[in-house]
Write a protein that holds these residues in place. Structure first.
Motif, PDB file in Angstrom:
ATOM      1  N   PHE A  63      42.731  60.012  28.000  1.00  0.00           N
ATOM      2  CA  PHE A  63      42.475  60.932  29.037  1.00  0.00           C
ATOM      3  C   PHE A  63      43.441  62.063  28.425  1.00  0.00           C
ATOM      4  O   PHE A  63      42.908  63.349  28.594  1.00  0.00           O
ATOM      5  N   TYR A  64      44.661  61.927  28.283  1.00  0.00           N
ATOM      6  CA  TYR A  64      45.698  62.962  28.028  1.00  0.00           C
ATOM      7  C   TYR A  64      45.155  63.702  26.831  1.00  0.00           C
ATOM      8  O   TYR A  64      45.182  64.832  26.876  1.00  0.00           O
ATOM      9  N   THR A  65      45.017  63.000  25.866  1.00  0.00           N
ATOM     10  CA  THR A  65      44.577  63.720  24.720  1.00  0.00           C
ATOM     11  C   THR A  65      43.349  64.449  24.808  1.00  0.00           C
ATOM     12  O   THR A  65      43.266  65.737  24.194  1.00  0.00           O
ATOM     13  N   GLU A  66      42.294  63.851  25.543  1.00  0.00           N
ATOM     14  CA  GLU A  66      41.205  64.809  25.651  1.00  0.00           C
ATOM     15  C   GLU A  66      41.341  65.675  26.485  1.00  0.00           C
ATOM     16  O   GLU A  66      40.648  67.004  26.157  1.00  0.00           O
ATOM     17  N   CYS A  67      42.373  65.759  27.493  1.00  0.00           N
ATOM     18  CA  CYS A  67      42.660  67.243  28.290  1.00  0.00           C
ATOM     19  C   CYS A  67      43.094  68.037  27.615  1.00  0.00           C
ATOM     20  O   CYS A  67      42.699  69.380  27.472  1.00  0.00           O
ATOM     21  N   VAL A  68      44.229  67.880  26.581  1.00  0.00           N
ATOM     22  CA  VAL A  68      44.837  69.004  25.791  1.00  0.00           C
ATOM     23  C   VAL A  68      43.760  69.570  24.871  1.00  0.00           C
ATOM     24  O   VAL A  68      43.586  70.573  24.190  1.00  0.00           O
TER      25      VAL A  68
END
Length: 311
Positions: A124-129
């Motif tokens: 999720f973190y990587t997708e947001c960035v």
């Protein structure tokens, strides 16, 4: 001009991202709403219960096709909205907007993936960035996760939670006293509710191979239900190849709602329809056809063994 939730929902149903400023406003308003909810929300049937979704947006739309769209169907989502799949942002954005638009018809329970620590590792973190160019959206949603309820009770008879039971919790009233407005701790009753699993080979509590929460057996389930005057425990958290599993003489069910998990596990999925007289029907379904054109894209997860182990 006020927030137009219907326009946001319409946009998200087309798998179009919302502006960062809109997500910030939506998360702030959702926190205000969730803050007023108890750690144990009491609702009445009929309600359709959804297990893990894990960012599989097309399969979430398939759930609405099968079970009905809001607000015509009451929904209870049991957590793990993000990570693993390709569209965690679209998935949690839509569910958050639906909760804000229809607060009495949509219930969102916290799962073990609704945390800062887990989402930094599992996608999720990587997708947001990648999709927004910064970490702001991740911060808005993970702050909102701290406000999600821990459990729901249907008709005072069915206890619903993401993971399972805790050796520290004997009665529903003990859940109501927990401080849930924080990151999920590594241990303790709050962690147990989102991490624990049933184990058919055990009668009592045992150390979980997940490294968090516990495993628990049939005697634990029977005692918890007796103390609280209930008949059934309903949870998610574990991949079921047939889409669901029923254990302990129909005292506990697992519902899993991410078909072909991670676009490669080949499993079925289900939603559980609870009727006004307490009847339960598992509506089993396969992966949405729209996944075919997306599933060849690289995922944030590493190896399949790790995918299956750390749900």
């Amino acid at each position: 001009m006020g927030l137009d939730l219907d326009a946001c929902i319409s946009q998200l149903l087309q798998k179009q991202l919302l502006a960062e400023s809109l997500i910030k406003e939506i998360c702030e308003k959702t926190k205000e709403l969730l803050m007023r909810e108890s750690n144990v929300i009491h609702i009445s049937a009929p309600v359709t219960v959804v297990g893990d979704i894990h960012g599989q947006f097309y399969d979430l739309i398939e759930i609405f096709r099968i079970g009905g769209y809001c607000p015509y169907t009451n929904y209870l989502f049991l957590g793990d909205y993000v990570d693993r799949g390709l569209f965690s942002i679209e998935t949690i954005s839509l569910l958050t907007c639906l909760k804000l638009r229809y607060p009495e018809r949509v219930q969102l329970v916290r799962g073990n993936h609704e945390s800062r620590a887990v989402t930094q590792t599992y996608g999720f973190y990587t997708e947001c960035v990648r999709k927004y160019g910064n970490t702001n959206v991740w911060h808005y949603f993970t702050d909102m996760f701290d406000y999600l309820t821990l459990s729901v009770v249907i008709d005072d008879k069915i206890f619903c939670v993401h993971g399972g039971l805790s050796p520290s919790i004997h009665s529903i009233d003990q859940i109501k006293t927990l401080d849930r407005f924080r990151e999920i701790p590594h241990e303790g009753p709050m962690a147990d509710l989102v991490w624990s699993d049933p184990d058919q080979d055990k009668d009592e509590f045992a150390i979980s191979p997940r490294g968090a929460g516990y495993t628990f057996g049939g005697e634990v389930v029977k005692k918890f239900l007796h103390i609280n005057g209930m008949s059934h425990i309903l949870r998610a958290h574990q991949l079921c190849m047939e889409g669901y599993q029923v254990l302990y003489d129909d005292r506990l069910s697992t519902v899993w709602s991410a078909p072909n998990y991670c676009y490669r596990c080949g499993n079925m999925a289900s939603i559980l329809e609870v009727g006004v007289n307490g009847e339960r029907f598992f509506n089993v379904f396969d992966a949405a056809p729209e996944n075919d054109r997306e599933s060849s894209r690289p995922m944030a997860s590493e190896r399949l063994e790790n995918v299956l182990y750390f749900l």
